[in-house]
Design a protein around this motif. Structure first.
Motif, mmCIF file in Angstrom:
data_model
loop_
_atom_site.group_PDB
_atom_site.id
_atom_site.type_symbol
_atom_site.label_atom_id
_atom_site.label_comp_id
_atom_site.label_asym_id
_atom_site.label_seq_id
_atom_site.Cartn_x
_atom_site.Cartn_y
_atom_site.Cartn_z
ATOM 1 N N UNK A 168 -2.681 -11.382 -10.644
ATOM 2 C CA UNK A 168 -2.408 -10.541 -11.807
ATOM 3 C C UNK A 168 -1.909 -11.387 -12.971
ATOM 4 N N UNK A 169 -0.975 -12.324 -12.682
ATOM 5 C CA UNK A 169 -0.361 -13.111 -13.748
ATOM 6 C C UNK A 169 -1.330 -14.128 -14.338
ATOM 7 N N UNK A 175 -1.346 -11.483 -4.571
ATOM 8 C CA UNK A 175 -1.641 -10.349 -5.445
ATOM 9 C C UNK A 175 -1.017 -10.499 -6.838
ATOM 10 N N UNK A 176 0.273 -10.798 -6.866
ATOM 11 C CA UNK A 176 0.964 -10.902 -8.158
ATOM 12 C C UNK A 176 0.449 -12.106 -8.936
ATOM 13 N N UNK A 196 -6.568 -4.669 2.680
ATOM 14 C CA UNK A 196 -5.238 -5.245 2.850
ATOM 15 C C UNK A 196 -4.615 -4.818 4.174
ATOM 16 N N UNK A 245 0.844 -1.196 0.000
ATOM 17 C CA UNK A 245 0.000 0.000 0.000
ATOM 18 C C UNK A 245 0.879 1.245 0.000
ATOM 19 N N UNK A 275 6.310 -15.520 -8.222
ATOM 20 C CA UNK A 275 6.001 -15.200 -9.622
ATOM 21 C C UNK A 275 6.872 -15.989 -10.578
ATOM 22 N N UNK A 304 -6.801 -4.571 -7.259
ATOM 23 C CA UNK A 304 -5.856 -3.541 -6.836
ATOM 24 C C UNK A 304 -5.141 -2.954 -8.057
ATOM 25 N N UNK A 305 -4.648 -3.858 -8.896
ATOM 26 C CA UNK A 305 -3.908 -3.424 -10.085
ATOM 27 C C UNK A 305 -4.819 -2.687 -11.064
ATOM 28 N N UNK A 311 3.054 -5.427 -10.636
ATOM 29 C CA UNK A 311 1.769 -4.766 -10.494
ATOM 30 C C UNK A 311 1.664 -3.578 -11.447
ATOM 31 N N UNK A 353 -7.250 -1.102 -0.396
ATOM 32 C CA UNK A 353 -6.102 -0.865 0.476
ATOM 33 C C UNK A 353 -6.495 -1.034 1.936
#
Lengths: 710, 348
Positions: free
Chosen positions: B289-290, B285-286, B319, A557, B176, B300-301, A649, B316
């Protein structure tokens, strides 16, 4: 000196005087008291000193070093780490070949190469599956050989030598709207649409001499009645004039002629050949030759209900002609007619697939003509084309760096070489391209990248006079300024940057970021933790609450907000990682201070008048030095990991390549060019593993009691 | 009042203060960012602006007020020209606070799903994230536990060396990288599994198949973490004197391990499971995304990409709360599971 201690001292002195007066204890077994004169001091006159150590003195660090060296895995980790550091330092330097600036359009996405092409592994080749067989084949799928017994190359790459291996050759019939299909049926598909009744399929215009000659057209259509959702359209033979008018030669009809038997595996129902005399049809339809003009195209019009999906298949369309007296047409007329036909055995275009692709063909080397056109609002494909496919291993380096045909060559380039005496060329000669010759001097210099000139065009400009533009064959790597064909150990990425240099320059950025951030974090953490731990009490409570709050912010964040607010550059990253990164160090330092600040030696130092800074830095902090070193080493991979995560990100560093940026960029091409991701992934994994091994080894060395807790 | 209750209350209060401070800072920093273009047609934009006015973020003015900066939207309603301006951040902040405390209203989405409430979007996105994390836990807790026990019981023998090396590698290799390699092997090269998350409405077995890669990738690190921790705890217990006593009084080795060693080594492991269970949410999170999983991580992204600050704030906040609650649960559960541990007790 206090009274008590004084008293103790006096007692000790008294004890000392009684040494040889042993009372009852001093008597021997027979009760005789020992005579003190029989005793003598052994070393009465000797001056006693400490004996010198036979072992070498050691320091804390030397001792830790010794323990560290015993831990084999950590030593190996350390060595690899050192190697990576060295690579990150040296490889991005200028004297190492490889370009990581800007975009190099001819050098993109090259595979990894270490060995010569064809070695089978790490050789700069790329296997591409399911591509057209690059050699000519006959109807049975057998290779057609030239007079020397070699296969005839018809592939698309400029240099046949680029093909390293052809395997898994297979042939089948199928729908391939690609240049490699042979024969088959041209398919015209119409989607349902408003106001769209008909669609057309016609050849290039031709000057039909209808008064002197007779023309016949023979064609073969196919239908596919059980194809789901598709209707069969009505067809009519049309004339499409060069002025854009369309006339029907036949009335629209559903009659396709008698259906032939289906071939095995065939989807299309072929119908029998139909033949029309163009002259008669025009007469019947009442179209005068004056109306059509002299040039017109022949073709089909298909009509159906506008809402229906229709499909139609054409296998053969052949125009033949004779003179009115029945004698054959002259050769040039015959060949021109064949150019408007397709599907016949002796015609210029035999291939429905080729026809549909509207392949641009050279007609007598003069102009590019596409022979047939389709106007449909659906699509045109090919069905049941005979296709030879295979898996080809290409030498990607030869394709991209090797011979390239039909390249434009400018006059200025040639003039430069002419002036240097490297080549001979005569712009004004009748057959100018053939005058191109590389002189011996030019051969020796190795600078001339043109190997052959195939064409020359001239344009006249008011200012500069006649400008010649040449086309020819060049050697690409020479044009790019290389002396020999370059080798990219790890290949190149999408902008043509050399992966080896790119990855290690990224590693360098990441390491610099990691080291700077770790250093700042350690300094802040040590100072904060020292103050908090040394003073304790209210100071400690206030400082602890502050770290509690700061530590509660998820780093992701914090980092997101800061990069969005301040931009995606190196200093913002360092700042964001430093804002909360020091908290861990501060708490370890604080606990060390809690442990040592009450010790007697600290008290002793204080009684001798040492002030807080001296106590902190000379007496208490050195105890924590092992932990701090370990922590700072282990912080570097953490920072690199955080940076990589934030890059994934989409908030990574801009205009600066770090490992994270490289990883997230190459991730997008993972399915096509996996090597581009694998290399940085291996580097970052090795880095993490080695840092952890090295850090754990250091921790065990500095604090043996923690050993084994990985 | 028992000590633990007092301690818990203290920690909860501190957590709330921390959360409040963090969210305030985040709000101010995020609201200072340039606004994205409001999505949708003019009516949707107007509706969004009116909602923002209702929430107290925007000012609806019928005259132009250049002192407030550039207007965000100009719209003629019933013959009157309306101008919409941003309020000063501090006023927005208090409006935001009162919205949350009085109506639990966290604002509307401006770009992702215009005019949908941010909370609804978060609710929609929670599902995949939670499911993936639950499966990860289901796989990695027992596996980690078993590996840890094997390693500890064979300490300094071949299985231990092997597992320790493996753990070192698994912990070090970033997730990742793991998911990329898995995608390469399982999806692109062998076509065994899909390479992206299926569209909503796809049959359940497609989801099940799509779950394999992300769950494997997430489990990789978690299994290693549990293994390492279990091994460390168990070896420590195994070398303690009460186990020697148990052996001397005649218990077999297996009785010793099951009844005494394992139970005691559980004490610090259970809090870790709790902590990991909550904490892992943010770790994916990553991966989301991937693998284009529509979870809160990829949300978030997307929020950042489309400048949807209201939704970003809620994400946020989520989290932040996950992190804080995980911390709190771990600390509290130590004290509850093993009363000998008195967290926060005064240093003697």
């Amino acid at each position: 000196m206090s009274d008590l201690e004084n008293k103790n001292l006096q007692e000790t002195e008294r004890d000392a005087s009684l040494v040889f007066d042993m009372g009852e204890e001093g008597k021997d077994n027979y009760g005789n008291s020992a005579d003190s004169s029989q005793f003598k001091f052994v070393q009465q006159d000797a001056s006693i000193h400490d004996t010198k150590f036979t072992t070498k003195p050691t320091t804390f660090f030397k001792d830790a070093m010794r323990r560290f060296a015993k831990n084999k895995s950590s030593v190996v980790g350390g060595i690899i780490l050192g190697f990576l550091f060295l690579c990150a330092l040296i490889i991005p330097m200028d004297f190492i070949p490889g370009d990581i600036e800007g975009i190099n359009q001819y050098e993109t996405n090259l595979p990894m190469k270490l060995f010569a092409a064809g070695t089978g592994w790490w050789d700069g080749t790329r296997l591409i599956k399911n591509v057209a067989y690059p050699y000519a084949v006959d109807e049975n799928g057998k290779d057609i050989l030239d007079e020397n017994g070699n296969k005839i190359y018809i592939g698309e790459e400029d240099d046949p030598a680029s093909i390293v291996k052809v395997e898994n050759v297979r042939q089948d019939y199928g729908d391939y709207a690609a240049a490699d299909g042979k024969g088959g049926y041209a398919t015209a598909i119409k989607n349902p649409a408003e106001n769209e009744e008909g669609y057309y399929f016609f050849s290039e215009p031709f000057d039909f001499n209808l008064t002197a000659n007779k023309y016949n057209v023979t064609f073969k259509l196919g239908t596919w009645d059980d194809r789901e959702g598709f209707a069969t359209p009505d067809w009519s033979l049309i004339i499409y004039t060069s002025t854009g008018d369309i006339y029907d030669l036949t009335a629209p009809t559903k009659e396709y002629g008698s259906a032939e038997e289906k071939k095995e595996k065939a989807y299309v129902t072929p119908h029998a050949d139909m033949t029309f005399s163009i002259n008669e049809q025009m007469e019947t339809a009442g179209i005068s030759t004056a109306e059509t003009g002299t040039k017109f195209s022949l073709g089909f019009s298909f009509t159906s209900n506008p809402d229906a999906k229709t499909a139609i298949y054409i296998q053969k369309f052949e125009i033949t002609g004779t003179k009115n007296d029945g004698s054959p047409l002259n050769a040039s007329q015959r060949s021109a007619l064949r150019a408007r036909s397709f599907g016949g055995s002796n015609s210029l275009i035999e291939d429905a697939n080729e026809l549909l692709l509207q392949k641009v063909k050279k007609d007598d080397g003069s102009a590019n003509i596409s022979y047939w056109k389709a106007a449909a609002n659906g699509g045109t494909t090919c069905t049941e084309a005979f296709v030879t496919r295979c898996d080809i291993t290409y030498d990607q380096y030869n394709i991209q760096y090797g011979i390239s045909k039909n390249e434009q060559i400018s006059m200025s380039e040639l003039n430069k070489w002419i002036n240097l005496g490297y080549i001979e060329y005569d712009y004004t000669a009748a057959d100018a391209p053939s005058t191109f010759k590389i002189t011996e001097k030019g051969q020796a210099s190795g600078e001339v990248y043109v190997t052959e000139i195939t064409g020359q065009t001239e344009t006249i400009s008011d200012k500069q006079g006649i400008i010649y533009t040449m086309t020819g064959t060049i050697i690409r790597y020479k044009k790019l300024g290389y002396k020999t064909m370059p080798i990219h150990l790890f290949g190149t990425e999408k902008d043509g940057k050399d992966m080896l240099k790119y990855v290690f320059s990224g590693l360098r950025t990441s390491l610099i970021l990691g080291i700077i951030v770790a250093a700042i974090n350690i300094i802040i953490g040590v100072i904060w933790g020292s103050i908090s731990g040394y003073y304790g009490g209210t100071v400690d409570i206030v400082m602890e609450r502050l770290t509690d709050i700061l530590g509660g912010i998820p780093w992701i964040v914090l980092m997101t907000v800061l990069t969005l607010q301040l931009g995606q550059n190196f200093f913002v990253f360092a700042l964001a990682l430093c804002l909360t990164g020091w908290i861990g160090t501060s708490s370890t330092t604080r606990s060390q201070f809690y442990r040592y600040r009450g010790r007697e030696y600290v008290l002793a130092s204080r009684t001798l008048g040492a002030r807080a800074p001296r106590l902190i830095f000379r007496h208490i902090l050195p105890n924590a030095v092992g932990t701090i070193i370990t922590r700072s080493i282990l912080m570097i991979p953490g920072v690199i990991f955080s940076e990589a995560t934030i890059s994934y990100l989409g908030l990574g560093l801009q205009n600066l390549d770090s490992l994270g940026v490289i990883l997230s960029d190459t991730q997008k091409n993972l399915s096509v060019y996996p090597n581009q991701l694998i290399i940085p992934a291996i580097i970052i994994s090795m880095l993490m593993i080695c840092f952890n091994l090295f850090g754990n080894g250091l921790r065990d060395a500095f604090n043996p009691s923690l050993k084994g807790q990985d | 009042m028992p000590y633990i209750v007092k301690y818990a209350l203290k920690r909860i209060a501190l957590m709330l203060v921390t959360a409040f401070v963090i969210l305030t800072l985040t709000f101010i920093l995020v609201k200072m960012l340039p606004n994205g273009v409001i999505a949708g047609n003019e009516d949707a934009q107007y509706a969004f602006c009116m909602d923002q006015v209702g929430l107290g973020y925007y000012i609806d003015s019928i005259i132009e007020r250049p002192e407030l900066g550039n207007y965000l939207l100009q719209k003629e309603v019933a013959g009157v020209l309306h101008y919409f301006y941003k309020k000063p951040i501090i006023e927005q902040y208090f409006a935001w606070l009162s919205g949350i405390f009085t109506q639990w209203n966290w604002g509307l989405s401006s770009a992702l799903q215009p005019s949908a409430s941010a909370m609804t979007i978060i609710g929609q996105r929670m599902g995949p994230t939670v499911i993936i994390n639950i499966f990860t836990m289901i796989i990695s807790v027992p596996l980690g536990f078993v590996f840890g026990i094997i390693a500890a019981l064979n300490k300094n023998k071949a299985p231990d060396h092997f597992l320790s090396t493996l753990v070192m590698v698994m912990i070090s290799v970033p997730s990742f990288v793991v998911i990329s390699v898995l995608m390469l092997i399982l999806a692109y090269n062998t076509n065994l599994l899909p390479s992206t998350w299926p569209q909503s409405g796809a049959p359940i077995e497609q989801f099940a198949r799509a779950m394999v890669i992300p769950v494997l990738a997430l489990s990789f690190g978690t299994v290693a973490g549990f293994t390492r921790y279990t091994r460390a705890e168990l070896t420590e217990v195994m070398s303690s004197e009460f186990l020697l006593l148990a052996r001397t009084k005649g218990l077999t080795k297996s009785q010793c391990i099951v009844r005494h060693a394992l139970r005691n080594s559980m004490v610090p492991i259970v809090p870790m499971i709790i902590g990991e269970f909550v904490g892992i949410l943010s770790g994916s999170m990553v991966l989301e995304q991937l693998y284009s999983i529509p979870g809160i991580g990829s949300l978030f992204v997307e929020c950042i990409r489309y400048k949807d600050w209201n939704v970003l704030l809620v994400d946020m906040a989520l989290y932040t709360m996950i992190g804080l609650v995980a911390n709190l649960l771990v600390d509290l559960s130590y004290g509850i599971i093993d009363p000998r541990i008195r967290m926060g007790a005064k240093a003697s």
